[in-house]
Design a protein around this motif. Structure first.
Motif, mmCIF file in Angstrom:
data_model
loop_
_atom_site.group_PDB
_atom_site.id
_atom_site.type_symbol
_atom_site.label_atom_id
_atom_site.label_comp_id
_atom_site.label_asym_id
_atom_site.label_seq_id
_atom_site.Cartn_x
_atom_site.Cartn_y
_atom_site.Cartn_z
ATOM 1 N N TYR A 81 0.809 -1.217 0.000
ATOM 2 C CA TYR A 81 0.000 0.000 0.000
ATOM 3 C C TYR A 81 0.846 1.273 0.000
ATOM 4 C CZ TYR A 81 -4.441 -2.445 0.819
ATOM 5 O OH TYR A 81 -5.558 -3.226 0.700
ATOM 6 N N ASN A 82 2.096 1.159 0.423
ATOM 7 C CA ASN A 82 2.945 2.342 0.544
ATOM 8 C C ASN A 82 4.099 2.382 -0.451
ATOM 9 O OD1 ASN A 82 2.067 3.972 3.118
ATOM 10 N ND2 ASN A 82 1.876 1.804 3.676
ATOM 11 N N CYS A 83 4.126 1.411 -1.365
ATOM 12 C CA CYS A 83 5.200 1.356 -2.357
ATOM 13 C C CYS A 83 4.625 1.210 -3.757
ATOM 14 C CB CYS A 83 6.127 0.168 -2.086
ATOM 15 S SG CYS A 83 7.120 0.300 -0.582
ATOM 16 N N ASP A 84 5.353 1.711 -4.728
ATOM 17 C CA ASP A 84 5.120 1.349 -6.119
ATOM 18 C C ASP A 84 5.977 0.121 -6.394
ATOM 19 O OD1 ASP A 84 3.436 3.554 -6.775
ATOM 20 O OD2 ASP A 84 5.220 4.829 -6.836
ATOM 21 N N TYR A 85 5.435 -0.870 -7.081
ATOM 22 C CA TYR A 85 6.211 -2.082 -7.329
ATOM 23 C C TYR A 85 6.067 -2.513 -8.782
ATOM 24 C CZ TYR A 85 1.635 -4.108 -6.032
ATOM 25 O OH TYR A 85 0.293 -4.394 -5.924
ATOM 26 N N LYS A 86 7.162 -3.048 -9.291
ATOM 27 C CA LYS A 86 7.211 -3.455 -10.685
ATOM 28 C C LYS A 86 8.256 -4.542 -10.851
ATOM 29 C CE LYS A 86 10.621 0.082 -11.930
ATOM 30 N NZ LYS A 86 10.925 1.233 -12.823
ATOM 31 N N LYS A 87 8.138 -5.301 -11.914
ATOM 32 C CA LYS A 87 9.172 -6.282 -12.222
ATOM 33 C C LYS A 87 10.408 -5.545 -12.711
ATOM 34 C CE LYS A 87 7.276 -7.095 -16.846
ATOM 35 N NZ LYS A 87 6.685 -8.099 -17.759
ATOM 36 N N GLY A 88 11.565 -6.143 -12.454
ATOM 37 C CA GLY A 88 12.807 -5.511 -12.863
ATOM 38 C C GLY A 88 13.951 -6.498 -12.822
ATOM 39 N N VAL A 89 15.104 -6.069 -13.286
ATOM 40 C CA VAL A 89 16.299 -6.897 -13.319
ATOM 41 C C VAL A 89 17.432 -6.119 -12.642
ATOM 42 C CG1 VAL A 89 17.998 -8.062 -14.770
ATOM 43 C CG2 VAL A 89 15.588 -8.058 -15.438
ATOM 44 N N VAL A 90 18.086 -6.754 -11.676
ATOM 45 C CA VAL A 90 19.218 -6.160 -10.977
ATOM 46 C C VAL A 90 20.422 -7.080 -11.162
ATOM 47 C CG1 VAL A 90 20.154 -5.441 -8.750
ATOM 48 C CG2 VAL A 90 17.753 -5.022 -9.277
ATOM 49 N N ASN A 91 21.463 -6.583 -11.803
ATOM 50 C CA ASN A 91 22.676 -7.382 -12.058
ATOM 51 C C ASN A 91 22.347 -8.738 -12.679
ATOM 52 O OD1 ASN A 91 24.260 -5.329 -10.952
ATOM 53 N ND2 ASN A 91 24.165 -6.206 -8.896
ATOM 54 N N MET A 94 11.101 -8.447 -8.218
ATOM 55 C CA MET A 94 10.178 -7.349 -8.011
ATOM 56 C C MET A 94 10.881 -6.260 -7.217
ATOM 57 S SD MET A 94 7.381 -8.230 -9.519
ATOM 58 C CE MET A 94 6.306 -6.969 -8.866
ATOM 59 N N ILE A 95 10.727 -5.016 -7.664
ATOM 60 C CA ILE A 95 11.318 -3.868 -6.991
ATOM 61 C C ILE A 95 10.198 -3.057 -6.341
ATOM 62 C CG2 ILE A 95 12.694 -1.774 -7.245
ATOM 63 C CD1 ILE A 95 13.884 -3.056 -9.806
ATOM 64 N N PHE A 96 10.292 -2.898 -5.036
ATOM 65 C CA PHE A 96 9.327 -2.088 -4.288
ATOM 66 C C PHE A 96 9.990 -0.760 -3.927
ATOM 67 C CE2 PHE A 96 7.497 -6.176 -4.038
ATOM 68 C CZ PHE A 96 6.143 -6.021 -3.739
#
Length: 207
Positions: free
Chosen positions: A120-130, A135-137
């Protein structure tokens, strides 16, 4: 580690301040990991040590006598309890919380309310890190972020949806029917995001 072996040392994760109303911080990485892109270990609900993937079955679950109708703890319906056993436990005790035991008492497996607050307090989306998908919140309050790598889950002694989905235990129950419910899990698919996918407690999840 595909063998789900315990690390030589349990790394203490930094606590990420997302500015949440509860004041709680979120671990920067999964239990058993050392960086945000490591998957960490899988745990059965209420167990405090990793075990071989093939051991995530009712016959090897700590809190039963070999089947889902022989529970010895966290059972609210005597028809699922060993010799009619039942109790009133609706949340993991600290001694059965892997984060509290393996890190320290300042840490715990998140509750379902914790995950709802996060969403409820974050925007979240799929993503790639390294090179690792997840999922990135990102907090709408202070802009800080936490990353959940899609390490799949363990069901009936097998690893499923590795790299496509992520599954994390909550420390409380969805309902008290082990056939149709069980503990809350937070389930984030790499393609489709959703909350409240229900796993049996003998299955394996992260964080």
């Amino acid at each position: 580690d595909p063998d789900n072996r315990a690390p030589a040392n349990w790394e203490m994760p930094p606590a990420i301040d997302l500015g949440l109303p509860s004041g709680k911080g979120w671990a920067a990485f999964n239990l058993g990991a050392g960086t945000i892109t490591e998957y960490g270990n899988y745990f059965a609900w209420g167990e405090i040590e990793p075990k071989a993937i093939e051991k995530f079955t009712w016959s090897d679950y700590k809190w039963c006598k070999g089947s889902k109708t022989s529970l010895t703890k966290y059972c609210h319906d005597s028809k699922f309890g060993y010799n009619g056993y039942s109790d009133a436990l609706a949340k993991l005790e600290a001694s059965d919380d892997a984060a509290s035991v393996l890190l320290n008492s300042d840490w715990s497996i998140p509750s379902s309310e914790d995950f709802i607050e996060l969403m409820y307090n974050c925007d979240y989306k799929k993503g790639v890190v390294n090179g690792v998908g997840g999922m990135i919140f990102t907090s709408r309050i202070n802009g800080n972020s936490v990353f959940f790598p899609t390490g799949g889950s363990v069901v009936d002694g097998g690893l499923r949806a590795f790299g496509k989905e992520g599954c994390w235990w909550c420390n409380d129950f969805y309902n008290f029917d082990v056939i149709n419910g069980g503990p809350y899990t937070a389930f984030f698919a790499f393609v489709q995001e959703q909350f409240d996918d229900v796993f049996s407690p003998n299955d394996g999840a992260e964080r």
